[in-house]
Design a protein around this motif. Structure first.
Motif, PDB file in Angstrom:
ATOM      1  N   GLY A  58       0.761  -1.177  -0.082  1.00 27.43           N
ATOM      2  CA  GLY A  58       0.165   0.031   0.161  1.00 27.43           C
ATOM      3  C   GLY A  58       0.867   1.309  -0.054  1.00 27.43           C
ATOM      4  N   THR A  59       2.106   1.010   0.362  1.00 26.86           N
ATOM      5  CA  THR A  59       2.866   2.348   0.285  1.00 26.86           C
ATOM      6  C   THR A  59       4.194   2.242  -0.448  1.00 26.86           C
ATOM      7  OG1 THR A  59       4.207   1.479   2.299  1.00 26.86           O
ATOM      8  CG2 THR A  59       2.018   2.672   2.795  1.00 26.86           C
ATOM      9  N   ARG A  60       4.274   1.573  -1.430  1.00 25.32           N
ATOM     10  CA  ARG A  60       5.568   1.291  -2.218  1.00 25.32           C
ATOM     11  C   ARG A  60       5.593   2.456  -3.308  1.00 25.32           C
ATOM     12  NH1 ARG A  60       4.810  -4.341  -5.772  1.00 25.32           N
ATOM     13  NH2 ARG A  60       2.650  -3.778  -6.676  1.00 25.32           N
ATOM     14  N   ASN A  61       4.620   2.804  -3.780  1.00 31.81           N
ATOM     15  CA  ASN A  61       4.256   3.630  -4.900  1.00 31.81           C
ATOM     16  C   ASN A  61       3.550   4.843  -4.445  1.00 31.81           C
ATOM     17  OD1 ASN A  61       5.092   5.032  -7.461  1.00 31.81           O
ATOM     18  ND2 ASN A  61       3.439   3.832  -8.229  1.00 31.81           N
ATOM     19  N   SER A  69      -4.709   0.927  -3.404  1.00 32.52           N
ATOM     20  CA  SER A  69      -4.209   0.779  -2.135  1.00 32.52           C
ATOM     21  C   SER A  69      -3.757   1.425  -1.465  1.00 32.52           C
ATOM     22  CB  SER A  69      -3.169  -0.470  -2.476  1.00 32.52           C
ATOM     23  OG  SER A  69      -1.992   0.248  -3.047  1.00 32.52           O
ATOM     24  N   GLN A  70      -3.351   2.773  -1.978  1.00 33.19           N
ATOM     25  CA  GLN A  70      -2.743   3.986  -1.317  1.00 33.19           C
ATOM     26  C   GLN A  70      -4.065   4.389  -0.572  1.00 33.19           C
ATOM     27  OE1 GLN A  70      -0.285   6.778  -3.215  1.00 33.19           O
ATOM     28  NE2 GLN A  70      -0.508   8.259  -1.729  1.00 33.19           N
ATOM     29  N   ASN A  71      -5.126   4.712  -1.375  1.00 33.66           N
ATOM     30  CA  ASN A  71      -6.171   5.471  -0.757  1.00 33.66           C
ATOM     31  C   ASN A  71      -6.766   4.584   0.261  1.00 33.66           C
ATOM     32  OD1 ASN A  71      -8.334   7.096  -1.172  1.00 33.66           O
ATOM     33  ND2 ASN A  71      -9.581   5.919  -2.344  1.00 33.66           N
ATOM     34  N   PHE A  72      -6.794   3.273   0.210  1.00 38.30           N
ATOM     35  CA  PHE A  72      -7.007   2.400   1.403  1.00 38.30           C
ATOM     36  C   PHE A  72      -6.290   2.593   2.483  1.00 38.30           C
ATOM     37  CE2 PHE A  72      -6.478  -1.429   3.578  1.00 38.30           C
ATOM     38  CZ  PHE A  72      -7.662  -1.763   4.247  1.00 38.30           C
ATOM     39  N   MET A  73      -5.033   2.792   2.381  1.00 38.33           N
ATOM     40  CA  MET A  73      -3.948   2.760   3.433  1.00 38.33           C
ATOM     41  C   MET A  73      -4.402   4.199   4.152  1.00 38.33           C
ATOM     42  SD  MET A  73      -2.279   0.037   3.773  1.00 38.33           S
ATOM     43  CE  MET A  73      -1.191   0.691   4.947  1.00 38.33           C
ATOM     44  N   GLU A  74      -4.376   5.279   3.240  1.00 35.67           N
ATOM     45  CA  GLU A  74      -4.493   6.726   3.932  1.00 35.67           C
ATOM     46  C   GLU A  74      -5.847   6.612   4.529  1.00 35.67           C
ATOM     47  OE1 GLU A  74      -4.308   9.731   1.242  1.00 35.67           O
ATOM     48  OE2 GLU A  74      -2.203   9.317   0.881  1.00 35.67           O
ATOM     49  N   TYR A  75      -7.000   5.981   3.990  1.00 37.60           N
ATOM     50  CA  TYR A  75      -8.233   5.687   5.055  1.00 37.60           C
ATOM     51  C   TYR A  75      -8.110   5.128   6.196  1.00 37.60           C
ATOM     52  CZ  TYR A  75     -12.911   4.386   6.079  1.00 37.60           C
ATOM     53  OH  TYR A  75     -14.222   4.117   7.024  1.00 37.60           O
ATOM     54  N   LEU A  80      -7.549   5.140  12.173  1.00 41.60           N
ATOM     55  CA  LEU A  80      -6.446   4.988  13.395  1.00 41.60           C
ATOM     56  C   LEU A  80      -6.304   6.339  14.117  1.00 41.60           C
ATOM     57  CD1 LEU A  80      -4.598   2.004  11.958  1.00 41.60           C
ATOM     58  CD2 LEU A  80      -6.472   1.946  13.398  1.00 41.60           C
ATOM     59  N   GLN A  81      -6.063   7.306  13.401  1.00 42.44           N
ATOM     60  CA  GLN A  81      -5.511   8.607  13.999  1.00 42.44           C
ATOM     61  C   GLN A  81      -6.948   9.253  14.643  1.00 42.44           C
ATOM     62  OE1 GLN A  81      -4.061  11.024  10.502  1.00 42.44           O
ATOM     63  NE2 GLN A  81      -1.995  10.590  11.180  1.00 42.44           N
TER      64      GLN A  81
END
Length: 252
Positions: A58-61, A69-75, A80-81
């Protein structure tokens, strides 16, 4: 006096025998003078590797405009924040996001692994694989980590003055306030352990009775309950840390 000594020895042996009682069979690895719970060790590291793999993918690119996947990771990060921010406070929460997030993701991964993966198909010399949170040792360890975390948070911010909260608002409450710190890890650990164990037992019983249709809705309900348990544990952990970070004069 001699009879009292014999009775004391008998009572001690009874407690030792009770402490050695186990429910079911377990796979143990002997490392020197210590025994490692093989079932928990295997599944725990599988979950850790899966979580690391998801984080890497999710964070490699990273892109300025997130996609897939980046959108999912940021959500997920924002979610969690928010848990940490709502419980700890706007000014203090950032340093504790990694801990709260790790607790939530590990418990969620453990619970879902127990609900989704047919571990019984994997044969072991003894025992069987299951969710790590299905073992009381795991849940107690997680609860003790939270206890150490909020003691560390309070001592780091308030110094030894942190302990003045035990006699607020009146010294009469000292025993109750001390007892509260013992009940917090007990409550966290047994709540998580009991719910995960009960869910797996219910699914197992329904699978034996009606092996095709009925277990599916129960499994879906189990996934929802597993997610709620991860949310409760991480939220309470953040709440305890937030309480410890409050100034000792602010406890009313």
């Amino acid at each position: 006096m001699y009879q009292d000594s014999i009775d004391c020895i008998d009572n001690t042996s009874i407690f030792l025998n009770i402490s050695s009682v186990e429910v079911g069979q377990h796979l143990y690895w002997q490392l020197g003078n210590y025994q490692v719970h093989g079932q928990v060790f295997i599944v725990t590291w599988l979950i850790v590797f899966v979580l690391l793999g998801i984080a890497f993918i999710g964070t490699r690119n990273l892109q300025r405009i997130p996609e897939n996947s980046q959108n999912f990771m940021e959500y997920l990060l924002e979610f969690l924040q928010d848990i940490a921010k709502n419980q700890i406070g706007e000014n203090e929460y950032r340093a504790w996001v990694p801990y709260v997030a790790t607790i939530f993701l590990f418990i969620l991964g453990s619970n879902w692994a127990g609900a989704l993966i047919p571990w019984k198909l994997i044969q072991l010399p003894e025992g069987e694989l299951a969710a790590p949170t299905n073992d009381i040792n795991t849940t107690v360890a997680l609860a003790l980590m939270t206890s150490f975390a909020y003691f560390y948070a309070g001592l780091r911010k308030n110094g030894l003055g942190y302990f003045s909260r035990y006699i607020e608002p009146t010294p009469v409450l000292l025993p109750i306030n001390i007892l509260e710190d013992f009940t917090k890890p007990l409550s966290l650990s047994f709540r998580l352990f009991g719910n995960v164990l009960a869910d797996e037992l219910v699914v197992s019983v329904f699978t034996l009775l009606v092996p095709i249709l009925i277990p599916l809705p129960v499994m879906i309900l189990g996934l929802f309950a597993s997610s709620i348990q991860a949310l409760i544990f991480s939220t309470l952990s953040a709440a305890y840390i937030g309480e410890a970070l409050e100034g000792h004069g602010e406890h009313e």
